[in-house]
Design an enzyme around this catalytic site. Structure first.
Site, PDB file in Angstrom:
ATOM      1  N   HIS A   1      37.355  47.054  47.420  1.00 56.90           N
ATOM      2  CA  HIS A   1      37.992  48.038  48.304  1.00 56.90           C
ATOM      3  C   HIS A   1      38.675  49.126  47.487  1.00 56.90           C
ATOM      4  O   HIS A   1      39.055  48.900  46.338  1.00 56.90           O
ATOM      5  CB  HIS A   1      39.017  47.346  49.219  1.00 56.90           C
ATOM      6  CG  HIS A   1      40.203  46.800  48.472  1.00 56.90           C
ATOM      7  ND1 HIS A   1      40.170  45.594  47.814  1.00 56.90           N
ATOM      8  CD2 HIS A   1      41.431  47.320  48.238  1.00 56.90           C
ATOM      9  CE1 HIS A   1      41.334  45.385  47.227  1.00 56.90           C
ATOM     10  NE2 HIS A   1      42.123  46.426  47.455  1.00 56.90           N
ATOM     11  N   ASP A  51      49.333  53.380  51.995  1.00 63.90           N
ATOM     12  CA  ASP A  51      47.919  52.957  51.990  1.00 63.90           C
ATOM     13  C   ASP A  51      47.181  53.132  53.325  1.00 63.90           C
ATOM     14  O   ASP A  51      46.424  52.242  53.726  1.00 63.90           O
ATOM     15  CB  ASP A  51      47.803  51.491  51.542  1.00 63.90           C
ATOM     16  CG  ASP A  51      48.278  51.250  50.118  1.00 63.90           C
ATOM     17  OD1 ASP A  51      48.775  52.187  49.487  1.00 63.90           O
ATOM     18  OD2 ASP A  51      48.152  50.106  49.643  1.00 63.90           O
ATOM     19  N   CYS A  73      51.227  45.362  50.963  1.00 69.98           N
ATOM     20  CA  CYS A  73      51.741  46.557  50.269  1.00 69.98           C
ATOM     21  C   CYS A  73      52.987  47.136  50.916  1.00 69.98           C
ATOM     22  O   CYS A  73      53.860  47.664  50.219  1.00 69.98           O
ATOM     23  CB  CYS A  73      50.627  47.579  50.128  1.00 69.98           C
ATOM     24  SG  CYS A  73      49.343  46.975  48.991  1.00 69.98           S
ATOM     25  N   LYS A 128      48.006  53.586  42.849  1.00 69.05           N
ATOM     26  CA  LYS A 128      48.424  52.284  42.296  1.00 69.05           C
ATOM     27  C   LYS A 128      47.235  51.351  42.223  1.00 69.05           C
ATOM     28  O   LYS A 128      46.227  51.567  42.911  1.00 69.05           O
ATOM     29  CB  LYS A 128      49.549  51.681  43.144  1.00 69.05           C
ATOM     30  CG  LYS A 128      49.118  51.425  44.576  1.00 69.05           C
ATOM     31  CD  LYS A 128      50.280  50.949  45.425  1.00 69.05           C
ATOM     32  CE  LYS A 128      49.845  50.677  46.840  1.00 69.05           C
ATOM     33  NZ  LYS A 128      48.870  49.576  46.976  1.00 69.05           N
TER      34      LYS A 128
HETATM   35  C1  VGL Z   1      46.492  45.902  50.090  1.00 72.27           C
HETATM   36  C2  VGL Z   1      45.347  43.976  49.659  1.00 72.27           C
HETATM   37  C3  VGL Z   1      44.770  44.539  48.541  1.00 72.27           C
HETATM   38  C4  VGL Z   1      47.444  46.645  50.987  1.00 72.27           C
HETATM   39  C5  VGL Z   1      45.928  46.484  48.975  1.00 72.27           C
HETATM   40  O1  VGL Z   1      47.429  47.898  50.991  1.00 72.27           O
HETATM   41  O2  VGL Z   1      48.236  45.974  51.696  1.00 72.27           O
HETATM   42  N1  VGL Z   1      46.198  44.648  50.423  1.00 72.27           N
HETATM   43  N2  VGL Z   1      45.070  45.798  48.208  1.00 72.27           N
HETATM   44 ZN    ZN Z   2      43.973  46.724  46.618  1.00 72.46          ZN
END
Ligand code: VGL
Ligand code: ZN
Length: 210
Positions: free
Chosen positions: A84, A9, A154, A109
């Site tokens: 987001h 991510d 994540c 995802k």
């Molecule tokens: C994430 C919060 C919401 C991450 C993704 O990538 O850690 N955190 N969506």
């Molecule tokens: Zn997210």
């Protein structure tokens, strides 16, 4: 012994100026690029948070809910986030400077609006696989190295699922940054991973011996 790097991510919305900005997130990009170029890994995989606009992890999609609140979402505890990584938006793109053209495969995802997906392997209810585990096994990967954003969500979920899926799992700690809803969340995530058998290393342990 086949080794995979899993880049978790590293997307605009988690970096400088993003909707869910993680402090100092951009600092991990040069290290990540060095690891990508090191020649140490047999394959480079990325995960991508990739939500539809009506995703129920967004506070904005619930009446009277605020960012940071925890709700019950279809039987699971869910932190409510700012909007987001919406599919098609700038926020979901890989961050400028990250050598994303070197990714062999990308696993999106969080595409189901009814359930969040922190791990690159499964949604938070472990109902559906993204196909990542099957892919890694099909190409003969035995060890996975995990880095990225965010340590306490994540990255942690991805590393723990990797371990559960039977992969030797290594977390590259200096190439991760935490959300830290509470100040110690990042440190606690490292401890939780270590207790579950994830090996915690620094990037120099790979880069200095290549
Ligand atoms: C994430 C919060 C919401 C991450 C993704 O990538 O850690 N955190 N969506
Ligand atoms: Zn997210």
């Amino acid at each position: 012994m086949m080794k995979a790097l899993i880049v978790v991510d590293i997307q605009n919305d988690f970096c400088k100026g993003g909707a869910l900005e993680v402090a100092n997130a951009n600092e991990i990009i040069p290290t990540t690029n060095q690891l990508i170029h090191s020649g140490f890994f047999d394959t480079i995989i990325a995960t991508q948070d990739f939500h539809p606009a009506d995703h129920k992890s967004f506070a904005a999609n619930h009446l009277w809910r605020k960012v940071g609140q925890i709700i019950d979402l279809n039987g699971l505890q869910q932190v409510l986030w700012p909007i987001h990584c919406v599919q098609g938006s700038w926020g979901t793109e890989f961050t400028q400077g990250l050598e994303s053209d070197k990714f062999d495969k990308i696993f999106p995802k969080g595409t189901d609006p009814e359930i969040d997906s922190y791990s690159g392997f499964f949604d938070n209810g472990k109902l559906k696989s993204t196909g990542l585990s099957e892919h890694l096994k099909s190409i003969g990967v035995e060890t996975v190295y995990v880095l990225g954003l965010a340590t306490d969500f994540c990255v942690k979920a991805t590393a723990l699922d990797a371990k559960t899926e039977g992969f030797e799992t290594v977390l590259i700690a200096d190439a991760c940054r935490a959300v830290n809803l509470s100040p110690d969340d990042g440190q606690n995530a490292l401890k939780a991973m270590k207790i579950r058998g994830v090996k915690i290393i620094q990037s120099a342990e790979i880069l200095n011996f290549q």
